[in-house]
Every structure is written in structure tokens, then in C-alpha cells.
Design a protein around this motif. Structure first.
Motif, PDB file in Angstrom:
ATOM      1  N   ARG A 160       0.833  -1.216   0.000  1.00  0.00           N
ATOM      2  CA  ARG A 160       0.000   0.000   0.000  1.00  0.00           C
ATOM      3  C   ARG A 160       0.856   1.250   0.000  1.00  0.00           C
ATOM      4  O   ARG A 160       0.582   2.215  -0.709  1.00  0.00           O
ATOM      5  CB  ARG A 160      -0.918   0.009   1.230  1.00  0.00           C
ATOM      6  N   ARG A 161       1.889   1.230   0.834  1.00  0.00           N
ATOM      7  CA  ARG A 161       2.749   2.415   0.941  1.00  0.00           C
ATOM      8  C   ARG A 161       3.454   2.703  -0.388  1.00  0.00           C
ATOM      9  O   ARG A 161       3.548   3.843  -0.833  1.00  0.00           O
ATOM     10  CB  ARG A 161       3.771   2.178   2.059  1.00  0.00           C
ATOM     11  N   SER A 162       3.945   1.644  -1.025  1.00  0.00           N
ATOM     12  CA  SER A 162       4.668   1.823  -2.299  1.00  0.00           C
ATOM     13  C   SER A 162       3.747   2.380  -3.377  1.00  0.00           C
ATOM     14  O   SER A 162       4.150   3.229  -4.179  1.00  0.00           O
ATOM     15  CB  SER A 162       5.258   0.494  -2.781  1.00  0.00           C
ATOM     16  N   GLU A 163       2.528   1.874  -3.390  1.00  0.00           N
ATOM     17  CA  GLU A 163       1.573   2.348  -4.397  1.00  0.00           C
ATOM     18  C   GLU A 163       1.369   3.867  -4.250  1.00  0.00           C
ATOM     19  O   GLU A 163       1.405   4.614  -5.230  1.00  0.00           O
ATOM     20  CB  GLU A 163       0.252   1.617  -4.176  1.00  0.00           C
ATOM     21  N   GLN A 164       1.194   4.300  -3.000  1.00  0.00           N
ATOM     22  CA  GLN A 164       1.011   5.729  -2.727  1.00  0.00           C
ATOM     23  C   GLN A 164       2.279   6.522  -3.060  1.00  0.00           C
ATOM     24  O   GLN A 164       2.224   7.601  -3.640  1.00  0.00           O
ATOM     25  CB  GLN A 164       0.655   5.936  -1.246  1.00  0.00           C
ATOM     26  N   PHE A 165       3.406   5.956  -2.644  1.00  0.00           N
ATOM     27  CA  PHE A 165       4.691   6.631  -2.872  1.00  0.00           C
ATOM     28  C   PHE A 165       4.915   6.859  -4.361  1.00  0.00           C
ATOM     29  O   PHE A 165       5.260   7.966  -4.794  1.00  0.00           O
ATOM     30  CB  PHE A 165       5.818   5.784  -2.268  1.00  0.00           C
ATOM     31  N   LEU A 166       4.708   5.803  -5.141  1.00  0.00           N
ATOM     32  CA  LEU A 166       5.000   5.907  -6.576  1.00  0.00           C
ATOM     33  C   LEU A 166       3.956   6.753  -7.315  1.00  0.00           C
ATOM     34  O   LEU A 166       4.273   7.408  -8.312  1.00  0.00           O
ATOM     35  CB  LEU A 166       5.104   4.514  -7.193  1.00  0.00           C
ATOM     36  N   ALA A 167       2.731   6.750  -6.811  1.00  0.00           N
ATOM     37  CA  ALA A 167       1.685   7.525  -7.496  1.00  0.00           C
ATOM     38  C   ALA A 167       1.750   9.005  -7.146  1.00  0.00           C
ATOM     39  O   ALA A 167       1.444   9.863  -7.981  1.00  0.00           O
ATOM     40  CB  ALA A 167       0.303   6.973  -7.134  1.00  0.00           C
ATOM     41  N   HIS A 168       2.137   9.312  -5.906  1.00  0.00           N
ATOM     42  CA  HIS A 168       2.029  10.709  -5.452  1.00  0.00           C
ATOM     43  C   HIS A 168       3.337  11.316  -4.963  1.00  0.00           C
ATOM     44  O   HIS A 168       3.716  12.403  -5.391  1.00  0.00           O
ATOM     45  CB  HIS A 168       0.976  10.803  -4.336  1.00  0.00           C
ATOM     46  N   ARG A 169       3.999  10.642  -4.027  1.00  0.00           N
ATOM     47  CA  ARG A 169       5.145  11.277  -3.362  1.00  0.00           C
ATOM     48  C   ARG A 169       6.380  11.339  -4.266  1.00  0.00           C
ATOM     49  O   ARG A 169       7.035  12.374  -4.366  1.00  0.00           O
ATOM     50  CB  ARG A 169       5.472  10.547  -2.058  1.00  0.00           C
ATOM     51  N   ALA A 170       6.723  10.226  -4.903  1.00  0.00           N
ATOM     52  CA  ALA A 170       7.925  10.239  -5.754  1.00  0.00           C
ATOM     53  C   ALA A 170       7.793  11.274  -6.875  1.00  0.00           C
ATOM     54  O   ALA A 170       8.710  12.082  -7.079  1.00  0.00           O
ATOM     55  CB  ALA A 170       8.217   8.840  -6.296  1.00  0.00           C
ATOM     56  N   PRO A 171       6.647  11.320  -7.597  1.00  0.00           N
ATOM     57  CA  PRO A 171       6.538  12.366  -8.635  1.00  0.00           C
ATOM     58  C   PRO A 171       6.635  13.774  -8.056  1.00  0.00           C
ATOM     59  O   PRO A 171       7.204  14.661  -8.686  1.00  0.00           O
ATOM     60  CB  PRO A 171       5.150  12.137  -9.255  1.00  0.00           C
ATOM     61  N   LYS A 172       6.104  13.963  -6.843  1.00  0.00           N
ATOM     62  CA  LYS A 172       6.154  15.306  -6.243  1.00  0.00           C
ATOM     63  C   LYS A 172       7.600  15.685  -5.897  1.00  0.00           C
ATOM     64  O   LYS A 172       8.052  16.789  -6.209  1.00  0.00           O
ATOM     65  CB  LYS A 172       5.266  15.346  -4.991  1.00  0.00           C
ATOM     66  N   PHE A 173       8.325  14.765  -5.270  1.00  0.00           N
ATOM     67  CA  PHE A 173       9.727  15.061  -4.935  1.00  0.00           C
ATOM     68  C   PHE A 173      10.573  15.227  -6.200  1.00  0.00           C
ATOM     69  O   PHE A 173      11.342  16.184  -6.328  1.00  0.00           O
ATOM     70  CB  PHE A 173      10.329  13.933  -4.087  1.00  0.00           C
ATOM     71  N   LEU A 174      10.457  14.278  -7.120  1.00  0.00           N
ATOM     72  CA  LEU A 174      11.297  14.346  -8.327  1.00  0.00           C
ATOM     73  C   LEU A 174      10.960  15.601  -9.132  1.00  0.00           C
ATOM     74  O   LEU A 174      11.851  16.250  -9.704  1.00  0.00           O
ATOM     75  CB  LEU A 174      11.120  13.081  -9.178  1.00  0.00           C
ATOM     76  N   GLY A 175       9.668  15.952  -9.150  1.00  0.00           N
ATOM     77  CA  GLY A 175       9.253  17.167  -9.842  1.00  0.00           C
ATOM     78  C   GLY A 175       9.871  18.399  -9.178  1.00  0.00           C
ATOM     79  O   GLY A 175      10.279  19.348  -9.859  1.00  0.00           O
TER      80      GLY A 175
END
Ligand SMILES: N[C@@H](CCC(=O)N[C@@H](CS)C(=O)NCC(=O)O)C(=O)O
Length: 251
Positions: free
Chosen positions: A143-158
């Protein structure tokens, strides 16, 4: 730069993982400044995890406050912990940050954001507790990875992409100021770690961060960094570190 037994800088970090220590190793390696990676020497020679544990003792840091966790830097009598704090200290000494105070503070700002990012990347495989095995928290990791990859990683990388875009002093080629800084090196490591942990998701996410990808490639090609990456000093990514590859988490 080859780690040397007589180096004035001593790094205390877990000997079998890249982890947060890698952000410090990369700074020394890119600057060509000798450092002793203390825990990678045998225990009999004052190294191993025992050397780290000694640093964590109440008086382990000498006059300074006892560190919570490695990485820890020792430079003469000065003992410092917290990765961003260590890099804040090393940056000017290694020629890896501009001279002026606003630039140093901005570098620290981005470095602290990288720290937040890698902590969240770590939490994808340990969302409940660092003291439990991955297998004991697998549904939560999914669950955490799904959220991370959908929302957090794009936000940080962006955000990192915008940092590069915004830096007109380097036409998008560096994060801070006109030249290579420790922030660039840590961004390289963030991209490398994400590519290792989440190759499928990263292939998708990278399409939106061309400057970050180009920075990663330029850092990897720097002669000292390339030599380091090809040497036994660069510990391979593995499933004990911050960035771990569990294919089931990589969607
Ligand atoms: N915020 C600290 C985090 C330090 C940290 O979590 N270190 C890890 C290894 S990368 C550790 O050994 N932690 C032990 C613990 O949390 O108990 C930093 O950026 O240096």
C-alpha cells in the motif's frame, strides 16, 4: 579517491550498505579528498560496526552531543552527525558549494528535501517499523509503495527538476550555483537508488524529469565519480539498504 589509513576525515557508517553514508562518500570521492571509511576496516584494526557503536556511546562524540545514528563524521576533535549537517560542513572544505551564505543555505534546503525523499523511499519497504523484517509488513509495504509511486515520488522528483530549471546560473545543469555541488551528487544518488528499487516506475517517472536524468548521467561520467563507481569502494545496492528492489512493490 582511495580511502587512506591516515586520512584526516573519518566517516563512520555501516560497512555493507550504501545508505545515507553514500551521500558523504560521494562528496569525498568527487572532490578527490582522502577519507577513512572506518567501519570497513576490520574490527581488530579499530573498524567494523563496533567503531560505530563506540561513537554512539554517551561520550563517543567527545565534547559534542551524542549522535542518534550514523553517518557520523570525525574531523579532528569535531564529531558531527546528520547527513545534511555533515555535508553543510564538508561542502566549503571540499569545494562542493558556492562561497556565499545564501547559496549554502539553499544547498542545505535542497539537501534536507533529499533527506525527506530518501526516508520516504525507505518507508516503502518498512512502513510499520525498521525493527521488523520486510516480510512482516508486506501488505503495508504494498500500500505504501503504491502511494509513494503515485504521489510522493513524482512530487519530490518534480521538485528536484524545478530546482534545476530554476538555477539560471547553470542553465539547468546544476542544482546550486554555477558548478558541481554536493547537492548534485546526492541527486545523482537519489536517481540511482530509485532506478535500482523501482525500475518499472522510474522508467515512467523519469520522462517528466529530463534535467534530473541529464544531471545523473553527467555526475556518473565525472572522471573521479566514474572511477569510484567502478571500484570495490562502491558497495552494490542490496536488500539491506535504503533503496531495495522488491519487484512486487514496483508498479
Ligand atoms: N536523519 C538522519 C538519519 C540517520 C539514520 O536513520 N541512519 C540510519 C542508517 S542510514 C541508522 O543507522 N538508523 C538507526 C536508527 O534509526 O535506529 C540522517 O540524515 O543522517
Amino acid at each position: 579517491m582511495k580511502a587512506q589509513p591516515s586520512a584526516e576525515y573519518e566517516l563512520y557508517y555501516w560497512p555493507s550498505i550504501q545508505g545515507r553514508g553514500e551521500l558523504i562518500r560521494l562528496a569525498f570521492e568527487a572532490a578527490g579528498v582522502a577519507y577513512l571509511d572506518v567501519a570497513r576496516s576490520p574490527e581488530a584494526k579499530g573498524g567494523g560496526a563496533k567503531a560505530i557503536r563506540a561513537m554512539l556511546e554517551p561520550d563517543g562524540a567527545g565534547e559534542g552531543p551524542p549522535p542518534f545514528a550514523p553517518p557520523i563524521l570525525k574531523h579532528g576533535p569535531l564529531v558531527l552527525a546528520q547527513t545534511a549537517n555533515i555535508l553543510f560542513y564538508l561542502g566549503p572544505r571540499l569545494g562542493l558549494v558556492p562561497d556565499d551564505e545564501p547559496s549554502r543555505l539553499r544547498a542545505n534546503q535542497v539537501q534536507l528535501t533529499i533527506a525527506d525523499f530518501i526516508s520516504e523511499a525507505h518507508d516503502t519497504h518498512h512502513p510499520i517499523a525498521s525493527g521488523l523484517y520486510y516480510d512482516e509488513q508486506k501488505p503495508e509495504s504494498l500500500r505504501r509503495s503504491e502511494q509513494f509511486l503515485a504521489h510522493r515520488a513524482p512530487k519530490f522528483l518534480g521538485c528536484f527538476e524545478r530546482v534545476l530549471e530554476h538555477n539560471s546560473a547553470a542553465a539547468g545543469q546544476h542544482a546550486i550555483g554555477p558548478a558541481l555541488s554536493y547537492v548534485d551528487l546526492s541527486l545523482f544518488q537519489a536517481v540511482s537508488g530509485m532506478r535500482y528499487a523501482f525500475p518499472v516506475a522510474m522508467a515512467r517517472l523519469e520522462k517528466k524529469t529530463p534535467l534530473l536524468v541529464a544531471l545523473h548521467d553527467r555526475v556518473a561520467a565525472l572522471p573521479r565519480v566514474a572511477a569510484y563507481l567502478g571500484s570495490p569502494r562502491r558497495i552494490p545496492f542490496n536488500e539491506h539498504g535504503l533503496f531495495r528492489h522488491y519487484p512486487e512493490l514496483d508498479k
